[in-house]
Motif scaffolding. Structure first.
Motif, mmCIF file in Angstrom:
data_model
loop_
_atom_site.group_PDB
_atom_site.id
_atom_site.type_symbol
_atom_site.label_atom_id
_atom_site.label_comp_id
_atom_site.label_asym_id
_atom_site.label_seq_id
_atom_site.Cartn_x
_atom_site.Cartn_y
_atom_site.Cartn_z
ATOM 1 N N LEU A 136 0.828 -1.088 0.210
ATOM 2 C CA LEU A 136 0.066 0.121 0.052
ATOM 3 C C LEU A 136 1.023 1.201 0.066
ATOM 4 O O LEU A 136 1.869 1.152 0.587
ATOM 5 N N HIS A 137 0.466 2.437 -0.662
ATOM 6 C CA HIS A 137 1.077 3.462 -0.667
ATOM 7 C C HIS A 137 0.152 4.617 0.062
ATOM 8 O O HIS A 137 -1.261 4.540 -0.568
ATOM 9 N N ALA A 138 0.494 5.469 0.707
ATOM 10 C CA ALA A 138 -0.307 6.684 1.312
ATOM 11 C C ALA A 138 0.598 7.887 1.114
ATOM 12 O O ALA A 138 1.507 7.867 1.285
ATOM 13 N N VAL A 139 -0.310 8.989 0.571
ATOM 14 C CA VAL A 139 0.199 10.200 0.342
ATOM 15 C C VAL A 139 -0.425 11.468 1.115
ATOM 16 O O VAL A 139 -1.509 11.072 1.456
ATOM 17 N N GLY A 140 0.092 12.625 1.277
ATOM 18 C CA GLY A 140 -0.241 13.595 2.223
ATOM 19 C C GLY A 140 0.360 14.795 2.150
ATOM 20 O O GLY A 140 1.068 15.273 1.219
ATOM 21 N N TRP A 141 0.414 15.529 3.406
ATOM 22 C CA TRP A 141 1.024 16.748 3.471
ATOM 23 C C TRP A 141 2.237 16.860 3.412
ATOM 24 O O TRP A 141 3.233 15.895 3.604
ATOM 25 N N MET A 142 2.944 17.982 2.881
ATOM 26 C CA MET A 142 4.354 18.142 2.834
ATOM 27 C C MET A 142 4.812 17.266 1.782
ATOM 28 O O MET A 142 6.077 16.782 1.761
ATOM 29 N N GLY A 143 4.159 16.653 0.888
ATOM 30 C CA GLY A 143 4.657 15.618 -0.392
ATOM 31 C C GLY A 143 4.993 14.147 0.268
ATOM 32 O O GLY A 143 5.700 13.448 -0.074
ATOM 33 N N CYS A 144 4.430 14.063 1.566
ATOM 34 C CA CYS A 144 4.613 12.676 2.279
ATOM 35 C C CYS A 144 4.008 11.487 1.497
ATOM 36 O O CYS A 144 2.938 11.541 1.108
ATOM 37 N N ILE A 145 5.114 10.535 1.394
ATOM 38 C CA ILE A 145 4.574 9.162 0.653
ATOM 39 C C ILE A 145 5.182 8.310 1.818
ATOM 40 O O ILE A 145 6.316 8.099 2.153
ATOM 41 N N LEU A 146 4.126 7.246 2.058
ATOM 42 C CA LEU A 146 4.535 6.187 3.010
ATOM 43 C C LEU A 146 4.267 4.654 2.064
ATOM 44 O O LEU A 146 3.182 4.819 1.328
#
Length: 621
Positions: free
Chosen positions: A95-105
């Motif tokens: 799985l990939h999660a994206v968010g604030w400050m260009g964050c990718i997990l």
């Protein structure tokens, strides 16, 4: 998250009503999911579901996880305290999660790892003002494991299976939605009516949208056909006004410019229509050309929809909102086990179209026909389906009918019926209304009936078509008859109308679910199917419900002289009636099947989304 491409029973968006109906076509009210706890002030932005697991992401890096093998919701450790806006993956251990400050997990099934973004300035300890820290708001991918994430200032990142790389979008406008189409294209949308398309060669091209809507969500309906949702701020109204836009073959149409909708945040294919969520607790269902407001008992902003394998859904939003319409969340999460009555004999046939197919017909001479979007009419020649000329390339064909001496008739959008003379189609009847004809049945060339939207009933007496009073404004989806004095039409909320040769009268089926199709062997043996796996049977005296243990909608039913009965529906669902019970058969597809025809020789055909055509051969003697 990935979205299922499962458009509605008809192209509802062509005739979308401008009002919001206070009605609930989904039987169960939406209510909070038990034991799912999030911070009272935190927003849950998005989620992903698959194989008995659900992940929901939100503010402060919050990740909630539900695993059917380990009941209960659990908050997972996260490597960053940044809001997570989107999540997508091919399976639960990738799985990939994206968010604030260009964050990718990235999640590997064991732990979440920080991959990109969230760069901190070593000197100040604050997030650095660099391009990599551009906020990301949405992610979607394809079956090959590639993914795209979009965000502020036209930011687009591409995951090729190994790493993330930026792609040139050609715009600095904020992007808020991305979706992958089955044909390899990728679409991105955002502020000021921005819509981009990524061609298979990797180039992003702007699509000239004349509307200035701020798009927050998009749904791929078909090749080169989209539904987009969002809104704009109007000073004179002191707030946002929601907008719903349909795009098809280069043309944009605002479907709800006067509807009073709130700003819309997400939309997903759901059951036999489209589910939409928006500001101030607005939960809407687009079905039967109308926007229905569903009861959900919250005034918090709703941000996204998480579709479950069973056909149900979760809705997430502000103040830790997590809701579902399913009476039992854990049961709704599980995909029903496929009970195979016998080794499956279904096979995929080569199809000359990718268009959605709505109907099947076996003519009096035994020849098979299929019909669908953009005037699609197919004919089976020996083992090969071939395209016939289109009655009208702008209009969908929903039903076919013929008998000896009548020629092949095609009915569909705009209330038109065409007749094929062997070489070309000719207009046989025009209702001159934006009303879709959905089914036809007749006893001969001088006695034909047709039904459709808004209670439409037509009769042809050999000289001309006349409209009959039906006593309802409900859509009538299907029509079955024994003879000219015994007809049955079915529709919304369990509606059934029976015709005695003179007038149509209510015929209570005992269910409140929508009924999409009807078929019978005789007046004492009639079956009807519909929403959420509904099957009702009439034994000559009364209707009773038959258990199916399904969440998927059943969209069509058909039987043959040998006594076999089949029903098909959402997500490749196929049922066969055996010894009074409905048994699920394995089908080689996951797309929705919208029509089935059990032929006189024992062969069964089914058609549906993306031009899918299936065949079930008779059992060898």
């Amino acid at each position: 998250m990935s979205s299922a491409h499962n458009p509605s029973r008809r192209h509802f968006f062509r005739q979308l009503a401008s009002r919001v109906e206070e009605a609930a076509p989904v039987a169960m009210p939406w209510r909070p999911v038990p034991e799912a706890h999030a911070g009272d002030g935190d927003v849950l932005w998005s989620g992903w579901a698959g194989a008995g697991e659900v992940f929901v992401v939100g503010d402060e890096g919050r990740i909630l996880h539900f695993d059917a093998d380990r009941p209960g919701w659990h908050e997972q450790p996260t490597p960053v305290p940044l809001p997570l806006h989107g999540i997508w993956g091919t399976q639960a251990d990738s799985l990939h999660a994206v968010g604030w400050m260009g964050c990718i997990l990235h999640y590997d099934g064991e732990q979440w790892r920080h991959v990109r973004g969230g760069v901190v300035n070593d000197d100040t300890g604050r997030y650095a003002p660099c391009e990599e820290n551009t906020p990301l708001f949405a992610i979607d991918g394809n079956v090959h494991g590639q993914a795209w994430a979009v965000g502020d200032e036209g930011r687009i990142l591409h995951f090729d299976g190994e790493g993330w790389q930026p792609e040139a979008s050609g715009t600095r406008i904020n992007l808020r939605a991305v979706a992958c189409a089955p044909n390899g294209r990728v679409y991105a949308a955002g502020g000021e009516g921005t819509l981009l398309c990524r061609e298979p060669n990797g180039d992003w091209q702007p699509m000239d949208c004349p509307l200035s809507t701020g798009f927050h969500a998009l749904l791929v309906l078909n090749d080169d056909e989209l539904l987009l949702a969002g809104g704009r701020y109007f000073v004179d109204q002191g707030g946002f006004r929601g907008e719903l836009v349909h795009y098809r073959h280069g043309e944009f149409h605002n479907l709800a410019h006067e509807s009073g909708l709130p700003r819309l945040r997400a939309l997903r294919a759901y059951k036999d229509g489209v589910l939409l969520v928006g500001d101030k607790g607005h939960l809407l269902y687009l079905h039967n050309n109308k926007v229905h407001r569903l009861a959900c008992n919250t005034h918090h902003d709703l941000m996204d929809i998480v579709t479950l394998g069973s056909g149900e859904a979760l809705v997430v939003g502000d103040f830790g909102t997590l809701m579902t319409a399913a009476p039992d969340f854990e049961q709704a999460l599980a995909v029903p086990h496929k009970e195979v009555a016998a080794q499956s004999r279904w096979e995929v046939m080569a199809s000359p179209t990718r268009r959605q197919l709505w109907g099947l017909w076996q003519a009096h001479d035994g020849r098979m026909y299929a019909c669908g979007d953009t005037g699609t009419v197919l004919r089976l020649e020996e083992e090969r389906w071939v395209s016939m000329p289109a009655p009208d390339e702008q209009l969908a064909v929903h039903c076919l009918w013929s008998c000896e001496g009548s020629g092949l008739l095609a009915g569909g959008q705009e209330g038109r019926i065409y007749r094929f003379n062997g070489e070309q189609w000719q207009l046989h009847f025009d209702l001159h209304l934006h009303t879709t004809i959905l089914a036809m049945w007749g006893t001969g060339p001088d006695c034909i009936y047709a039904v459709g939207d808004e209670g439409l009933v037509l009769h042809y007496d050999g000289l001309g078509w006349q409209r009959l009073a039906s006593g309802t404004t409900s859509a009538l989806y299907d029509l079955w008859g024994l003879d000219a004095r015994h007809l049955l039409a079915v529709g919304d909320f369990g509606l059934a109308l029976r015709y005695n040769g003179e007038q149509w009268k209510d015929f209570n089926t005992g269910t409140e679910q929508f009924i999409y199709s009807v078929w019978g062997r005789g007046l004492n043996d009639i079956y009807a199917v519909g929403l959420s796996g509904t099957v009702v049977h009439f034994n000559g005296q009364r209707w009773h419900t038959m258990p199916t243990r399904l969440q998927q909608d059943l969209l069509s039913i058909s039987g043959n002289p040998a006594g076999e009965v089949f029903a098909v529906g959402g997500q490749g669902t196929v049922l066969r009636l055996g010894q009074g019970q409905w048994l699920r058969e394995t089908a080689p597809t996951e797309v929705s099947l919208r029509a089935v025809c059990a032929t006189r020789d024992g062969t069964v055909y089914a058609v549906g989304d993306q031009g899918c055509i299936l065949r079930r051969s008779p059992k060898p003697e």
